[in-house]
Design an enzyme around this catalytic site. Structure first.
Site, PDB file in Angstrom:
ATOM      1  N   TYR A 129     -10.764   2.372   5.825  1.00 46.59           N
ATOM      2  CA  TYR A 129      -9.790   1.991   4.799  1.00 46.59           C
ATOM      3  C   TYR A 129     -10.429   1.070   3.763  1.00 46.59           C
ATOM      4  CZ  TYR A 129      -5.036   0.877   3.185  1.00 46.59           C
ATOM      5  OH  TYR A 129      -3.881   0.741   2.462  1.00 46.59           O
ATOM      6  N   SER A 133       0.782  -1.236   0.000  1.00 45.86           N
ATOM      7  CA  SER A 133       0.000   0.000   0.000  1.00 45.86           C
ATOM      8  C   SER A 133       0.813   1.285   0.000  1.00 45.86           C
ATOM      9  CB  SER A 133      -0.967  -0.001   1.182  1.00 45.86           C
ATOM     10  OG  SER A 133      -2.014  -0.911   0.940  1.00 45.86           O
ATOM     11  N   ASN A 141      -9.342  -0.446  -0.240  1.00 45.00           N
ATOM     12  CA  ASN A 141      -8.513  -0.466  -1.441  1.00 45.00           C
ATOM     13  C   ASN A 141      -9.289  -0.065  -2.691  1.00 45.00           C
ATOM     14  OD1 ASN A 141      -5.833  -1.524  -0.516  1.00 45.00           O
ATOM     15  ND2 ASN A 141      -7.131  -3.174   0.249  1.00 45.00           N
TER      16      ASN A 141
END
Length: 365
Positions: A176, A84, A178
């Site tokens: 969070y 990340s 992605n």
């Protein structure tokens, strides 16, 4: 005690050696001790670190072995999958385009990808670019769901997320995901008409001389330069499984890149020094919200995390997690930088807390 207890440890100075008196005063080296503990106490196959001081001098460290089958040494400043940390590169490209007037931070996703983002409680007409970069969109995280090892197109990844319900109203909270960065990458490609990897090469990698950093091409499952092997295990005590070679396309703009500790040091220091973004966009990137997901006191900006230091102040970075590798690190405003990598995703949080402590030690000593 894990079998890795007897593994070799090493240290190398990348630039001019310090005078003998300075080296003597530095012993025992607390960074090296921290890496040794990650191997001997936490049972990680290998640990690597790159530490840059205010003058730009870099030292690299290793502990453990690069290959548990052969016992080979860990390559100095070896390449690893940086997971990340890729998000910071993606965010920089987006913010460069913001500075060029090609993307609006508070424009909606639909402005650039009309009709693409629709689902239960999900509407791209109500989600802004800023919310993508700051993880306040409410979009489900596609990596929470089963991904079979194969090549994925970015829109396939988005499709996995859109089969699930929104987690909250856009802007209501921080979480969070992605999926946010897959969308950010798709916006970059739509606006520029070029692959995201090419934009990263031109705008960041070539610009500041990251000679060991790249975005793997489709089908590229290897690491190009010397690297420690990466491992996985299903549970504590289970056998190690070599996962060095893998298709990272499932991570794409959220986590596909490969780099070294010293290149990450260079990247984060260049970013904070204003070499990659105009002042207005860098200020936006550093405008944060609480993100305890990254640890007590951590805050998330636009792809950039601020983490408190035990000696006062904060460092800015991100960290990354991908099968085989974990990375932690970042830089301070005065030019210090440190990045640590280990070659196994730990099954307990303590090991990564120890890795984060090595970063703190390196930046505070």
């Amino acid at each position: 005690m894990p079998a890795v207890a007897a593994m070799a440890v090493g240290i190398m100075t990348m630039s001019a050696l310090a005078p003998p008196t300075a080296l003597a005063a530095a012993r025992p080296d607390t960074v090296q001790q921290g890496l040794n503990a990650l191997v001997r106490t936490d049972g990680l196959p290998a640990a690597l670190a790159s530490v840059q001081d205010r003058t730009g001098r870099t030292r690299t460290y290793t502990a453990g072995v690069g290959d548990v089958a052969t016992g080979s040494k860990v390559p100095k400043d070896g390449q690893v999958r940086i997971g990340s940390n890729t998000k910071v590169f993606t965010a920089v490209v987006v913010l460069q385009l913001v500075g060029e007037g090609k993307i609006g931070l508070d424009a909606t996703v639909d402005t650039y990808l009309p009709g693409l983002v629709r689902g239960e409680g999900i509407d791209g007409r109500r989600i802004t670019v800023r919310q993508l970069l700051q993880h306040t969109s409410g979009l489900p995280n596609y990596t929470d769901y089963d991904l079979q090892p194969r090549y994925f197109e970015p829109r396939e990844l988005l499709g996995i997320a859109l089969r699930h319900t929104a987690h909250f109203e856009p802007g209501a909270k921080w979480e969070y995901s992605n999926t946010n960065y897959v969308l950010a990458g798709l916006i970059v490609q739509k606006v520029t008409g070029r692959p995201l990897a090419e934009e990263m090469d031109q705008r960041i990698i070539e610009r500041i001389g990251l000679h060991h950093t790249y975005f793997p091409a489709p089908g590229d499952m290897t690491l190009r330069e010397p690297h420690p092997k990466g491992y996985d295990r299903e549970s504590a005590g289970a056998p190690l499984r070599d996962v060095t070679e893998m298709d990272p396309s499932w991570a794409w703009a959220a986590g596909q890149m490969i780099s070294t500790g010293s290149d990450l040091d260079r990247f984060f220091t260049a970013l904070l020094a204003g070499r990659l973004l105009p002042p207005a966009q860098l200020a936006q990137m550093r405008t944060t919200v609480p993100a305890d997901y990254f640890g007590s006191g951590a805050r998330y900006g636009l792809g950039l995390v601020s983490t408190p230091l035990s000696c006062g102040g904060v460092y800015w970075g991100h960290g990354g997690s991908l099968p085989g590798y974990e990375t932690r690190g970042g830089a301070t405003d005065d030019g210090r930088a440190a990045n640590v990598a280990v070659t196994l995703q730990p099954t307990d949080e303590a090991a990564m807390e120890h890795a984060e402590k090595v970063v703190d030690t390196a930046l505070c000593r």
